[in-house]
Design a protein around this motif. Sequence first.
Motif, mmCIF file in Angstrom:
data_model
loop_
_atom_site.group_PDB
_atom_site.id
_atom_site.type_symbol
_atom_site.label_atom_id
_atom_site.label_comp_id
_atom_site.label_asym_id
_atom_site.label_seq_id
_atom_site.Cartn_x
_atom_site.Cartn_y
_atom_site.Cartn_z
ATOM 1 N N ASP A 1 0.678 -1.248 -0.004
ATOM 2 C CA ASP A 1 0.044 0.478 0.155
ATOM 3 C C ASP A 1 1.024 0.659 0.274
ATOM 4 N N GLN A 2 1.970 1.484 -0.263
ATOM 5 C CA GLN A 2 3.030 1.926 -1.113
ATOM 6 C C GLN A 2 3.456 3.020 -1.489
ATOM 7 N N PRO A 3 3.575 3.999 -2.224
ATOM 8 C CA PRO A 3 3.882 4.643 -3.246
ATOM 9 C C PRO A 3 4.623 4.263 -3.789
ATOM 10 N N THR A 4 6.074 3.509 -3.076
ATOM 11 C CA THR A 4 6.721 2.338 -3.956
ATOM 12 C C THR A 4 6.520 1.681 -3.870
ATOM 13 N N SER A 5 5.105 0.987 -4.044
ATOM 14 C CA SER A 5 5.019 -0.249 -4.322
ATOM 15 C C SER A 5 5.052 -1.195 -5.951
ATOM 16 N N LEU B 1 3.188 -0.558 -9.201
ATOM 17 C CA LEU B 1 2.501 0.585 -10.110
ATOM 18 C C LEU B 1 3.578 0.841 -10.862
#
Length: 287
Positions: A200-204, A207
Motif C-alpha cells: 500500500d506504499q507509493p513505492t510498491s 505501480l
Amino acid sequence: MCDDDIHPGLVVDPTVSRRAFGLMAVAATGVAGAAHAAAAVVEKDVEIKTADGVADAALYYPEGKGSWPAVLIWPDVVSLRPAFREMGRRLASQGYVVLVPNLYYRVKRAPVVDGAFNFGNPEDRAKLTPMRATVTPEGTDRDAVAYLAFLDAQPQTNKKAKAGVQGYCMGGPLSFRTAAAVPNRIAAVASFHGGGLITDQPTSPHLLLPKTNAEYLILVADNDDKQDPTAKEKLKVAMDAAKRSSKIEVYEGAAHGWTVKGSQVYNEPAAERAWAELSALYKRALV
C-alpha cells in the motif's frame, strides 16, 4: 507474499563462509555443474561503477565465440554467495551473459555474512538489517541502469536481443524496478518467492507495471500465499490493468526459499520445475 525483511523459511547455509566463497569465486574458465552441464562457462569477478560507488559482482558467459542475451540476477537478502554463483553458471551454460551483483556493495563486499546463517535466529537476521536499509527504490533504479549498461558493454552480449531479469525474495521487487528503469531492454521478469511485490506504499513495485515492456513469471511460495492469500489476485488485477502478459502461480508445498540451494526448505523437484519455467520464458522473450 512474504515480508522481504524477514525470511520465513529456516535457512542454514554453510556455503556462505569466506573460505567456500573464495574457492568458488576465482575468476576462471570452468564447466557448469555436472548435474546441469550444457556448455563451458567463463566466470569473472567484476567491479561496476555506479552512481553510488563501485559494485562487486560476478559475471558469466558461454566459452567461445558468439553473443548471447543478457540477464541480471538479483539475489535474496543474504546477497551474492556460492548458491547464486551456481545459478549464474547454470544460466550462462544455457546461452546467456549473466550478472549477479552484491546487493550491499555500498557498505560491504560479498560475502556479507561469515559462516553459517540461520534465518530462524533473530540475531542472525539483525545482522542484515542495516545492510538491507541501504537498498532503496531510488538506488535500485540507478543500479539497474548501471548493471544493464555494463552487460551491454560486454563483447559477448547480443544487444539486438532483449534482456531478462530475475529475483529471489527481496530480489523480486528489485526485478520489477529494473524492468521500469530500463524498459527498452527488459522483456522478461521472473520473481521466485518474491516479497512485497504489491503493497500500500507509493513505492510498491506493482505501480511500475505500466512503465515496463516485459512478460512476467511470478512463482509464489505456498506459505507466503497462506500469509496473504489476496496478494496474487491483486497482482493479477494490476498485470491485467497494465496489459502485461503474466503467469502467477502458487507452488503448493514449496516454502519460501524453495529455489535456493543451502536452504533447509530447498525443494529440488519444485526448484527444477521453476527453472524449467524460467528457461521457457527466456527462450520465448529474449529475442
